[in-house]
Design a protein around this motif. Structure first.
Motif, PDB file in Angstrom:
ATOM      1  N   ALA A 288       0.993  -5.212  -3.679  1.00 36.27           N
ATOM      2  CA  ALA A 288      -0.442  -5.213  -3.986  1.00 36.27           C
ATOM      3  C   ALA A 288      -0.649  -5.556  -5.460  1.00 36.27           C
ATOM      4  O   ALA A 288       0.050  -5.038  -6.336  1.00 36.27           O
TER       5      ALA A 288
ATOM      6  N   GLU B 256      -3.958  -9.326   2.968  1.00 31.68           N
ATOM      7  CA  GLU B 256      -2.963  -8.661   2.125  1.00 31.68           C
ATOM      8  C   GLU B 256      -2.260  -7.531   2.872  1.00 31.68           C
ATOM      9  O   GLU B 256      -1.058  -7.316   2.688  1.00 31.68           O
ATOM     10  N   TYR B 257      -3.003  -6.828   3.744  1.00 28.35           N
ATOM     11  CA  TYR B 257      -2.422  -5.707   4.492  1.00 28.35           C
ATOM     12  C   TYR B 257      -1.624  -6.170   5.711  1.00 28.35           C
ATOM     13  O   TYR B 257      -1.111  -5.345   6.465  1.00 28.35           O
TER      14      TYR B 257
ATOM     15  N   LEU C 297      -8.299  -8.326   1.546  1.00 27.77           N
ATOM     16  CA  LEU C 297      -7.476  -7.155   1.853  1.00 27.77           C
ATOM     17  C   LEU C 297      -6.918  -7.216   3.265  1.00 27.77           C
ATOM     18  O   LEU C 297      -5.790  -6.769   3.517  1.00 27.77           O
TER      19      LEU C 297
ATOM     20  N   SER D  73      -5.008  -3.850 -10.060  1.00 26.03           N
ATOM     21  CA  SER D  73      -6.465  -3.919 -10.013  1.00 26.03           C
ATOM     22  C   SER D  73      -7.029  -4.192 -11.403  1.00 26.03           C
ATOM     23  O   SER D  73      -6.385  -3.895 -12.424  1.00 26.03           O
TER      24      SER D  73
ATOM     25  N   ARG E 241      -9.586   0.057  -2.008  1.00 28.92           N
ATOM     26  CA  ARG E 241      -8.144   0.266  -1.845  1.00 28.92           C
ATOM     27  C   ARG E 241      -7.819   1.755  -1.711  1.00 28.92           C
ATOM     28  O   ARG E 241      -6.965   2.146  -0.900  1.00 28.92           O
TER      29      ARG E 241
ATOM     30  N   GLU F 176     -13.361  -3.106  -5.581  1.00 26.33           N
ATOM     31  CA  GLU F 176     -12.088  -3.266  -4.878  1.00 26.33           C
ATOM     32  C   GLU F 176     -11.186  -2.054  -5.058  1.00 26.33           C
ATOM     33  O   GLU F 176     -10.525  -1.620  -4.103  1.00 26.33           O
TER      34      GLU F 176
END
Length: 324
Positions: free
Chosen positions: A157, A92-93, A89, A160, A144, A140
């Motif tokens: 994103a 990813e962020y 993450l 999920s 998130r 996860e």
């Protein structure tokens, strides 16, 4: 290594020591100064190990970019599940926060000063102060949602596992949902909602006995909670309801038996609102059907959904208005 702000390429702190692994040649997609090129973020730019030598620099960095402090220990099995998710993450962020990993066993004094009582403990630090934290290896999806309180989620994103499973359930593909929840349950064995969701998928496949067995092995507080009760009710409705083929054969009938069976089938399939509406209309037209079967089934659904569920609240009012 310096802690880099990936958004500007500027160093947030003075360089701190790094391992041979992180001092290797920069991979493709990096700028000449070693920072990530526009649109890309390297793990080493947003992830740093914390110890007594750089904790002050980490706190200073939080004055400019929020820091997610992952407090873990080598002996902690849930930590081994959580940390890779946080690392993914963080990349990813794209630098919305810095992930700082603190081994509290090797840095017990720092852990004590930070108030760490159990691990994993994840703390969000901004402007040098604690903003929020969570403990335990959350799935996860939950992480998130927690991050979403403070950061704009990335536009790209990934979907999920929970969303994929729910989409499969809505499409009538309970087998795919079951496989997803089995994988999630293996990864997060103490996250009991996955076990309840797996039982729901099993029930949708007609494997009621397996679903009941899974629910029976839950801790009492989870076994008796509304989600598990709802799955049990769904299993019971499935056992009472006619198969889909027979329901289709009733399409031209509008007598009380046909209407009751259609409502039961909807409840068994998780279409609670449609099922509740059908039962309420049956009460209006034929209160005496099946020794007040519609009202009794309505009450069963209320118990399964739980007193605070929006459908329970709405249909209790409708039932009260009808009776009184």
């Amino acid at each position: 290594m310096s802690i880099i702000d990936p958004r500007t390429g500027e160093a947030l702190t003075a360089p701190v020591e790094q391992s041979d692994a992180t001092s290797a040649a920069a991979p493709p997609g990096t700028a000449e100064n070693g920072s990530a090129a526009p649109g890309t973020v390297r793990p080493e730019d947003v992830i740093v190990d914390v110890d007594a030598g750089n904790i002050q620099q980490i706190l200073e960095a939080s004055m400019q970019v929020p820091v997610l402090l992952d407090c873990w220990a080598p002996w902690c099995e849930p930590c081994k599940t959580l940390t890779p998710v946080l690392e993914k993450l963080a990349v990813e962020y794209r630098g919305a926060f810095i992930l700082a990993k603190l081994d509290v066993e090797a840095n017990a004094e720092i852990g004590s000063q930070l108030g760490v009582r159990s691990v994993p403990d994840v703390k969000l630090v901004s402007q040098g102060g604690l903003v929020d934290n969570f403990t335990g290896a959350l799935p996860e999806k939950d992480i998130r949602e927690w991050l979403g309180r403070y950061f704009q989620p990335p536009e790209d994103a990934p979907t999920s596992p929970e969303e994929l499973a729910e989409a499969a359930m809505e499409a009538g593909d309970a087998a795919t949902a079951r496989e997803i929840y089995q994988a999630q349950m293996e990864q997060y064995p103490e996250h009991y909602p996955y076990q309840v969701s797996l039982a729901r998928a099993l029930a949708a496949e007609g494997r009621g006995d397996e679903a009941r067995g899974l629910l029976d092995n839950l801790p009492p507080e989870e076994r008796d909670a509304a989600p598990a009760r709802g799955v049990r009710a769904s299993i019971e409705f499935s056992e009472r309801a006619l198969p889909h083929a027979e329901i289709e054969a009733l399409a031209e009938r509008d007598d009380s038996e046909a209407r009751f069976q259609r409502a039961l089938r909807q409840l068994a399939d998780g279409q609670y609102e449609a099922g509740l509406e059908g039962l309420l209309r049956l009460m209006q037209s034929d209160r005496g059907y099946g020794d007040d079967a519609a009202r009794k089934t309505l009450l069963q659904v209320f118990d399964a959904l739980g007193a605070e569920h929006p459908l329970t609240v709405a249909y209790r009012r409708k039932l009260f208005a009808l009776l009184y």
